[in-house]
Design an enzyme around this catalytic site. Structure first.
Site, PDB file in Angstrom:
ATOM      1  N   GLY A   1      50.263 -88.513  66.134  1.00 32.02           N
ATOM      2  CA  GLY A   1      49.166 -88.021  65.318  1.00 32.02           C
ATOM      3  C   GLY A   1      48.001 -88.980  64.941  1.00 32.02           C
ATOM      4  N   GLU A   2      48.154 -89.966  65.370  1.00 35.23           N
ATOM      5  CA  GLU A   2      47.255 -90.914  65.135  1.00 35.23           C
ATOM      6  C   GLU A   2      45.903 -90.999  66.325  1.00 35.23           C
ATOM      7  OE1 GLU A   2      48.487 -95.221  64.735  1.00 35.23           O
ATOM      8  OE2 GLU A   2      49.707 -94.521  62.854  1.00 35.23           O
TER       9      GLU A   2
ATOM     10  N   ARG B   1      32.591 -79.125  48.584  1.00 36.37           N
ATOM     11  CA  ARG B   1      32.799 -78.358  47.416  1.00 36.37           C
ATOM     12  C   ARG B   1      33.577 -78.829  46.235  1.00 36.37           C
ATOM     13  NH1 ARG B   1      35.008 -72.963  51.016  1.00 36.37           N
ATOM     14  NH2 ARG B   1      35.884 -74.863  52.179  1.00 36.37           N
ATOM     15  N   GLN B   2      34.265 -80.067  46.547  1.00 32.35           N
ATOM     16  CA  GLN B   2      34.827 -81.024  45.360  1.00 32.35           C
ATOM     17  C   GLN B   2      33.883 -82.159  45.125  1.00 32.35           C
ATOM     18  OE1 GLN B   2      37.767 -79.753  43.927  1.00 32.35           O
ATOM     19  NE2 GLN B   2      37.787 -81.480  42.490  1.00 32.35           N
TER      20      GLN B   2
ATOM     21  N   ASP C   1      26.280 -64.418  45.833  1.00 34.55           N
ATOM     22  CA  ASP C   1      26.613 -64.829  44.482  1.00 34.55           C
ATOM     23  C   ASP C   1      25.184 -65.660  44.270  1.00 34.55           C
ATOM     24  OD1 ASP C   1      26.619 -67.667  45.249  1.00 34.55           O
ATOM     25  OD2 ASP C   1      28.709 -67.432  45.770  1.00 34.55           O
TER      26      ASP C   1
ATOM     27  N   LYS D   1      29.323 -63.306  41.096  1.00 39.05           N
ATOM     28  CA  LYS D   1      30.706 -63.706  41.423  1.00 39.05           C
ATOM     29  C   LYS D   1      31.029 -64.635  40.445  1.00 39.05           C
ATOM     30  CE  LYS D   1      32.153 -66.360  45.189  1.00 39.05           C
ATOM     31  NZ  LYS D   1      31.829 -66.736  46.686  1.00 39.05           N
TER      32      LYS D   1
ATOM     33  N   ASP E   1      25.444 -66.202  53.859  1.00 41.83           N
ATOM     34  CA  ASP E   1      26.096 -67.394  53.052  1.00 41.83           C
ATOM     35  C   ASP E   1      26.136 -68.532  53.647  1.00 41.83           C
ATOM     36  OD1 ASP E   1      27.529 -68.178  50.767  1.00 41.83           O
ATOM     37  OD2 ASP E   1      29.217 -66.829  50.765  1.00 41.83           O
TER      38      ASP E   1
HETATM   39  C1  R5P Z   1      31.351 -70.359  48.175  1.00 46.21           C
HETATM   40  O1  R5P Z   1      30.591 -70.545  46.909  1.00 46.21           O
HETATM   41  C2  R5P Z   1      30.729 -70.374  49.272  1.00 46.21           C
HETATM   42  O2  R5P Z   1      29.241 -70.363  49.282  1.00 46.21           O
HETATM   43  C3  R5P Z   1      31.259 -69.246  50.127  1.00 46.21           C
HETATM   44  O3  R5P Z   1      30.853 -68.046  49.749  1.00 46.21           O
HETATM   45  C4  R5P Z   1      32.650 -69.221  50.098  1.00 46.21           C
HETATM   46  O4  R5P Z   1      33.115 -70.456  50.559  1.00 46.21           O
HETATM   47  C5  R5P Z   1      33.314 -68.042  51.204  1.00 46.21           C
HETATM   48  O5  R5P Z   1      34.564 -67.962  51.073  1.00 46.21           O
HETATM   49  P1  R5P Z   1      35.509 -66.854  51.391  1.00 46.21           P
HETATM   50  O6  R5P Z   1      34.995 -66.553  52.988  1.00 46.21           O
HETATM   51  O7  R5P Z   1      36.860 -67.653  51.623  1.00 46.21           O
HETATM   52  O8  R5P Z   1      35.536 -65.788  50.676  1.00 46.21           O
END
Ligand code: R5P
Length: 294
Positions: free
Chosen positions: A35-36, A93-94, A166, A189, A216
């Site tokens: 895996g390296e 995202r984190q 959202d 959302k 999105d």
């Molecule tokens: C979240 O805030 C992102 O903007 C996307 O809406 C999200 O990552 C989409 O994830 P999924 O397709 O799993 O709903």
């Protein structure tokens, strides 16, 4: 400048080299049975500014390690400057500690790339702009939304309604609206911080009888788009499409979205999928050319 297409973005990297006119340096790579990762530059980078194109979608950790090794190999071989072009930036995202005991993963990733020899970064529609503030070097965030919207205009969807799934994605819908020239709006959302489960609610959007494109940054499991499509159909939308910059489309996401009555999914080649109908090559090569002349 020289362009190094990394193993995770070979096609896109080659397109960027062709469009920009910069020399391309190939990378020999393999994954050992355990895996390296192994990488070797197949050209001279001495005193050059190099741009490594390597996306970091799944397998994220392999793609990140390859990027770090290529950057370090470039510096070891006397490259003067290393720009990392990461179309999809993993772990954005984190970008902070949400719950006690967590790590702000993007900070660790930034430090790792810095140590490896990366001097600056170009990414596209990063999930959280704040994440880029955690990098100890300049980081540019390009937007591919106008390119996605232009694709729909060319397909005959001028004046389609741009929907953000959202509120945080409303800026994306607004960028699309500027190109499409129709209406724009967003859904509400809510996400449970422990389970990650989301619920969406639709305000009274003016979508009855309309062609609607949900925009999105990321489509991952497809749950967000499926939920948004259901609300749009309940509100009488005539046709529903989905557009995103990063079509991760995990598992059967594509099938679930199409089964929810979405007519087409359009993404970019930040992640190479069947839905990658819009290329980031022009956007990125223009940025590299501007860097070179600036
Ligand atoms: C979240 O805030 C992102 O903007 C996307 O809406 C999200 O990552 C989409 O994830 P999924 O397709 O799993 O709903």
């Amino acid at each position: 400048m020289k362009v190094i297409p990394g193993p995770a973005s070979r096609e896109l990297g080659e397109k960027i080299a062709r469009l920009s006119g910069f020399e391309r340096i190939t990378v020999a790579y393999k994954v050992f049975p355990d895996g390296e990762n192994y990488v070797r530059l197949e050209g001279n980078v001495q005193n050059d500014h190099v741009a490594i194109v390597q996306t970091t979608s799944a397998p994220q950790d392999t793609n990140l390690m390859q990027l770090a090794f290529i950057a370090a190999a470039a510096k070891r071989n006397a490259a003067q400057k290393v720009t990392a072009v990461i179309p999809y930036l993993a772990y954005a995202r984190q970008d902070k500690v949400f719950l006690k005991g967590e790590n702000a993963n993007i900070e660790t990733l930034a430090a790792m790339l810095h140590t490896a020899g990366v001097d600056d970064l170009i990414t596209v529609n990063v999930h959280s702009e704040k994440a880029l503030g955690k990098f100890p070097f300049p980081a540019a965030n390009l937007t591919a939304i106008p390119l996605l919207a232009e694709h729909f205009v060319l397909s005959g969807f001028k004046e389609a309604f741009a929907l953000a799934p959202d509120k945080g994605a409303m800026y994306i819908a607004e960028q699309a609206q500027r190109v499409l020239g129709g209406g724009a709006g967003y859904l509400e959302k809510q996400r449970d911080p422990y389970t990650g489960h989301t619920t969406q609610t639709g305000k009274n959007l003016e979508v009855k009888g309309q062609k609607v494109i949900i925009f999105d940054d990321i489509i991952s499991t497809g749950g967000t788009i499926v939920g948004a499509a259901r609300i749009l159909h309940e509100q009488g939308a005539k046709q529903v499409f989905a557009a995103c910059v990063h079509p991760l489309l995990i598992g059967d996401a594509e099938k679930r979205i199409l089964n929810a009555g979405v007519e087409e999914i359009v993404g970019t080649d930040s992640v190479q999928r069947r839905a990658s109908k819009v290329s980031l090559a022009s956007l990125i090569s223009n940025e590299l050319k501007a860097k070179q002349s600036g």
